[in-house]
Structure formats: C-alpha cells, structure tokens
Motif scaffolding. Structure first.
Motif, mmCIF file in Angstrom:
data_model
loop_
_atom_site.group_PDB
_atom_site.id
_atom_site.type_symbol
_atom_site.label_atom_id
_atom_site.label_comp_id
_atom_site.label_asym_id
_atom_site.label_seq_id
_atom_site.Cartn_x
_atom_site.Cartn_y
_atom_site.Cartn_z
ATOM 1 N N VAL A 128 0.859 -1.193 0.000
ATOM 2 C CA VAL A 128 0.000 0.000 0.000
ATOM 3 C C VAL A 128 0.890 1.237 0.000
ATOM 4 O O VAL A 128 1.890 1.304 0.718
ATOM 5 N N TYR A 129 0.505 2.236 -0.798
ATOM 6 C CA TYR A 129 1.358 3.412 -0.987
ATOM 7 C C TYR A 129 0.492 4.668 -0.957
ATOM 8 O O TYR A 129 -0.554 4.718 -1.603
ATOM 9 N N VAL A 130 0.930 5.674 -0.199
ATOM 10 C CA VAL A 130 0.173 6.921 -0.072
ATOM 11 C C VAL A 130 1.041 8.077 -0.566
ATOM 12 O O VAL A 130 2.172 8.247 -0.112
ATOM 13 N N TYR A 131 0.505 8.849 -1.516
ATOM 14 C CA TYR A 131 1.192 10.063 -1.965
ATOM 15 C C TYR A 131 0.143 11.074 -2.381
ATOM 16 O O TYR A 131 -0.934 10.715 -2.858
ATOM 17 N N SER A 132 0.422 12.355 -2.178
ATOM 18 C CA SER A 132 -0.495 13.449 -2.544
ATOM 19 C C SER A 132 -1.901 13.219 -1.984
ATOM 20 O O SER A 132 -2.897 13.568 -2.608
ATOM 21 N N GLY A 133 -1.969 12.607 -0.800
ATOM 22 C CA GLY A 133 -3.266 12.352 -0.196
ATOM 23 C C GLY A 133 -4.045 11.225 -0.834
ATOM 24 O O GLY A 133 -5.222 11.017 -0.520
ATOM 25 N N ILE A 134 -3.406 10.465 -1.738
ATOM 26 C CA ILE A 134 -4.066 9.359 -2.427
ATOM 27 C C ILE A 134 -3.551 8.042 -1.830
ATOM 28 O O ILE A 134 -2.354 7.796 -1.808
ATOM 29 N N ARG A 135 -4.478 7.245 -1.321
ATOM 30 C CA ARG A 135 -4.104 5.946 -0.766
ATOM 31 C C ARG A 135 -4.258 4.901 -1.866
ATOM 32 O O ARG A 135 -5.357 4.635 -2.348
ATOM 33 N N ASN A 136 -3.157 4.295 -2.260
ATOM 34 C CA ASN A 136 -3.146 3.339 -3.361
ATOM 35 C C ASN A 136 -3.159 1.913 -2.825
ATOM 36 O O ASN A 136 -2.180 1.462 -2.225
ATOM 37 N N ILE A 137 -4.264 1.215 -3.047
ATOM 38 C CA ILE A 137 -4.375 -0.200 -2.712
ATOM 39 C C ILE A 137 -4.014 -0.981 -3.969
ATOM 40 O O ILE A 137 -4.604 -0.771 -5.028
ATOM 41 N N PRO A 138 -3.036 -1.883 -3.901
ATOM 42 C CA PRO A 138 -2.545 -2.498 -5.141
ATOM 43 C C PRO A 138 -3.561 -3.404 -5.820
ATOM 44 O O PRO A 138 -4.222 -4.221 -5.173
ATOM 45 N N GLN A 139 -3.672 -3.230 -7.127
ATOM 46 C CA GLN A 139 -4.340 -4.194 -7.975
ATOM 47 C C GLN A 139 -3.359 -5.327 -8.259
ATOM 48 O O GLN A 139 -2.144 -5.135 -8.201
ATOM 49 N N PRO A 140 -3.831 -6.520 -8.585
ATOM 50 C CA PRO A 140 -2.907 -7.625 -8.887
ATOM 51 C C PRO A 140 -2.051 -7.311 -10.120
ATOM 52 O O PRO A 140 -2.453 -6.561 -11.005
ATOM 53 N N TRP A 141 -0.869 -7.908 -10.155
ATOM 54 C CA TRP A 141 0.004 -7.766 -11.317
ATOM 55 C C TRP A 141 -0.709 -8.298 -12.563
ATOM 56 O O TRP A 141 -1.256 -9.405 -12.547
ATOM 57 N N THR A 142 -0.697 -7.519 -13.634
ATOM 58 C CA THR A 142 -1.216 -8.009 -14.910
ATOM 59 C C THR A 142 -0.049 -8.572 -15.729
ATOM 60 O O THR A 142 1.118 -8.295 -15.437
ATOM 61 N N PRO A 143 -0.316 -9.389 -16.751
ATOM 62 C CA PRO A 143 0.768 -10.136 -17.415
ATOM 63 C C PRO A 143 1.897 -9.276 -17.975
ATOM 64 O O PRO A 143 3.082 -9.566 -17.738
ATOM 65 N N ALA A 144 1.563 -8.228 -18.729
ATOM 66 C CA ALA A 144 2.620 -7.409 -19.330
ATOM 67 C C ALA A 144 3.417 -6.665 -18.273
ATOM 68 O O ALA A 144 4.645 -6.529 -18.377
ATOM 69 N N VAL A 145 2.734 -6.181 -17.235
ATOM 70 C CA VAL A 145 3.431 -5.465 -16.162
ATOM 71 C C VAL A 145 4.379 -6.410 -15.425
ATOM 72 O O VAL A 145 5.519 -6.055 -15.114
ATOM 73 N N ALA A 146 3.919 -7.620 -15.148
ATOM 74 C CA ALA A 146 4.766 -8.601 -14.468
ATOM 75 C C ALA A 146 5.995 -8.949 -15.301
ATOM 76 O O ALA A 146 7.100 -9.135 -14.764
ATOM 77 N N GLU A 147 5.842 -9.015 -16.614
ATOM 78 C CA GLU A 147 6.973 -9.311 -17.492
ATOM 79 C C GLU A 147 7.999 -8.182 -17.465
ATOM 80 O O GLU A 147 9.221 -8.418 -17.380
ATOM 81 N N LEU A 148 7.528 -6.938 -17.514
ATOM 82 C CA LEU A 148 8.434 -5.794 -17.444
ATOM 83 C C LEU A 148 9.112 -5.722 -16.073
ATOM 84 O O LEU A 148 10.297 -5.377 -15.969
ATOM 85 N N LYS A 149 8.376 -6.021 -15.017
ATOM 86 C CA LYS A 149 8.944 -6.027 -13.664
ATOM 87 C C LYS A 149 10.117 -6.999 -13.574
ATOM 88 O O LYS A 149 11.191 -6.643 -13.062
ATOM 89 N N ALA A 150 9.934 -8.217 -14.062
ATOM 90 C CA ALA A 150 10.999 -9.212 -13.988
ATOM 91 C C ALA A 150 12.233 -8.768 -14.766
ATOM 92 O O ALA A 150 13.377 -8.952 -14.307
ATOM 93 N N ALA A 151 12.026 -8.164 -15.929
ATOM 94 C CA ALA A 151 13.156 -7.698 -16.734
ATOM 95 C C ALA A 151 13.879 -6.543 -16.050
ATOM 96 O O ALA A 151 15.118 -6.475 -16.060
#
Length: 202
Positions: free
Chosen positions: A65-88
């Motif tokens: 969970v990440y908070v910035y500019s007064g916005i509380r970000n609850i994570p959505q699950p990793w999607t396939p393309a994002v997970a691939e870029l993360k690993a790289a």
C-alpha cells in the motif's frame, strides 16, 4: 570552463535509452492500454480537489500500500505485461520490486509537476526503475541546492533508473508539451515497506 562543469552535481541514475526494441515497446504499449485498470484520481489544492493531469494505476503485492499526494493506493494484482516488465527491470537493476505506479499521459497536455519520491515507506535511498512506452516526453531532474537541471528525452522502450541519494537531493517532473499528440505510458517500479511489517514495528 571544463573544471567548472566537472563540479556540477549529477544525479545518481542509470540510463538505458534502447532497453526495449521499438517493436517490443509498441507491443507492450498496446497490452497495457487494454489490460490495466486505469483511473482518474484527484489531488488536494488550495482551491479544492482537482483531477490529476494524467490517468494512473497501482499494481503490486497485496501488502504494498502506498500513499502520496493524499491518495491511498491499494494495489491491484500484477497483470501479465506489467509482471513481465517487472521481472526484466529487476534482472537489470539487481533489485527487487513489489509495486509499480503506472502513469498514462494521453497527450502533451498531461503532465507531472516537480516532486521527489521521498515517502517513508520507500526507504532513504530507493531504487526506482522508470520504463517509458509510446510518445517521447521530456524528463527533468533539478538539484535542490544548486538548481542545476539535467534533462532526458524518455523515448519509447527506454529505462531510467534513479537510485542512491537522487530522491533526497533532486526533484523531477514531466512538463507539459502541447506539441506532443501521442500517448505515453510510464511505469515506475519500486519497493515499498509492506504495511503489515510497518504496523508490527510501530
């Protein structure tokens, strides 16, 4: 004159302008437009809450969970393309990431103002890997004390890694560029202290 320029501060960044091939970058851009759950957040200003000049999404491990500019970000699950870029990105940086902020700049009218990623949950010297897809946009880094500005053209498929004391000593932005008509997606992978761990230590 050379001695003068040698004394200018430089941010601690790694710059990989051709990290992805143009074809792969185009493929990832199309995938992310379709698979990510984009939202229109608002931020507080002296005049009240206003819409952010871009669309955003936050993905990650369940406790990232990440908070910035007064916005509380609850994570959505990793999607396939994002997970691939993360690993790289992890393989290149030698770092582990448990979350990513995605920004979707619909045109040159969308932007991000001067700021530093200095939230406590990022730690004192975070490694932040910034992947750019789509239209090239200017990225400025400004030194807090000297005012020196270093600029990068973040073209499609590039990777910029901010590390060390960059967040402590520099601010960064993506300025408006009205002449830019194309769309850009930026992913900034990072590690945030899991909320469960933060509560147990307090």
């Amino acid at each position: 004159m050379n001695d003068l320029f040698d004394d200018l501060p430089t941010p601690d960044v790694g710059w990989y302008p051709d990290w992805l091939t143009p074809a792969r970058a185009e493929q990832f851009l199309a995938q992310l437009i379709g698979e990510v759950e984009w939202r229109q957040d608002t931020m507080g200003t002296p005049a009240g809450r206003v819409a952010l000049p871009r669309l955003t999404a936050w993905q990650g491990d369940p406790n990232a969970v990440y908070v910035y500019s007064g916005i509380r970000n609850i994570p959505q699950p990793w999607t396939p393309a994002v997970a691939e870029l993360k690993a790289a990105a992890e393989a290149l940086c030698g770092a582990q990431f448990n979350s990513v902020l995605l920004n979707r700049y619909r045109s040159g009218s969308d932007s991000m103002g001067w700021h530093a990623d200095r939230e406590p949950e990022l730690g004192p010297q975070p490694v932040i890997a910034s992947v750019s897809l789509g239209a090239a946009r200017t990225f400025d880094l400004r030194h807090n004390k000297s005012g020196v500005v270093q600029s990068f053209s973040l073209k499609s498929g590039s990777l910029l890694v901010m590390k060390g004391r960059t967040q402590a000593e520099w601010r960064h932005r993506v300025p408006k560029e009205p002449r830019v008509t194309g769309e850009r997606i930026n992913l900034t992978f990072r590690w945030v202290t899991p909320r469960a761990a933060s509560r147990s230590c307090s």
